[in-house]
Design a protein around this motif. Structure first.
Motif: not given
Ligand code: C5P
Length: 239
Positions: A9-11, A122-124, A192-194, A213-215
């Protein structure tokens, strides 16, 4: 099989989150509340989500001295959440303090202890970002190192990317709970998911829970999006 979908629930406000939760509660396993919604709406949003009967994953990725993290986990346990997160890089004492706090507080409340999930890398972050921190080796190696640290400290679950599920299952065995974001059904956008996996692929690889989330939340019809996903995982999950 329990319903493995955790809806993120990212809102920015609780109103939309609670409307969506009311609608989706019968179709999903849990709702994830992250920093944005928790900081804007406070613990009340957790209480209201719990009132729908849904499970709640409070994703605050705690990282602090052991005493402070333990107190925060006690507060989360009091709120009745089923899952919460701590950074595995907080170290053995912090992780053990978090896990013990969850068990002790739950025992006092005669409730089930929330699952304290360890966040590894973190995946970033990539290998270069780790090198900047003085951490040698690859992200993959660091993930495994922190995953072992977390489970050795007593944690029963981890958050991991889809690419890490198979390695962690193979290395850590079948009992650790693996919670995976980065999930995209065939029919949805990557945003933005790769590096993503479909819900069925992630379950097949050994994930226990899928953070989506978004899907779902961004779909024109979130309920039918959830139902479509359930069909691909296991049609028996569709109510
Ligand atoms: O919208 P989406 O499906 O991309 O949302 C994924 C959720 O998982 C978000 O809350 C995002 O912050 C979280 N998350 C992620 N990747 C990570 C850790 C957490 O997408 N490595």
């Amino acid at each position: 099989m329990i319903n493995p979908i955790i809806v993120a629930l990212d809102m920015p406000s609780s109103q939309k989150a609670l409307e969506l939760a009311e609608e989706l509660a019968p179709l999903v396993g849990a709702f994830k509340v992250g920093k944005q919604l928790f900081i804007s709406s406070g613990p009340d949003v957790i209480r209201k989500l719990r009132a729908t009967g849904a499970k709640v994953f409070l994703d605050l990725k705690l990282n602090d001295i052991p005493n402070t993290v333990a107190k925060a986990v006690i507060a989360a346990t009091d709120l009745g959440v089923q899952m919460t997160t701590v950074h595995a890089s907080g170290g053995t004492e912090m992780l053990a303090a978090a896990e013990n706090a969850a068990h002790e507080q739950a025992a006092m409340l005669r409730a089930e202890a929330p699952l304290v999930l360890g966040v590894t890398v973190l995946t970033s972050m990539d290998d270069n970002n780790l090198a900047e921190l003085g951490i040698g080796g690859s992200v993959q190696e660091q993930v495994l190192r922190l995953a072992k640290l977390a489970t050795n400290a007593g944690l029963r679950g981890l958050v991991c990317s889809p690419q890490e599920i198979e390695m962690l299952r193979a290395e850590l065995g079948g009992t650790v709970q693996l919670v995976t974001p980065g999930i995209r059904p065939e029919w949805s956008q990557a945003n933005d998911q790769k590096r993503t996996m479909t819900p069925a692929e992630a379950i097949q690889a050994g994930a226990n829970w899928l953070v989506i989330g978004r899907p779902i939340t961004g779909a024109a019809d979130p309920k039918s999006a959830a139902i479509r996903i359930l069909h691909t995982i296991n049609p028996e999950l569709v109510p």
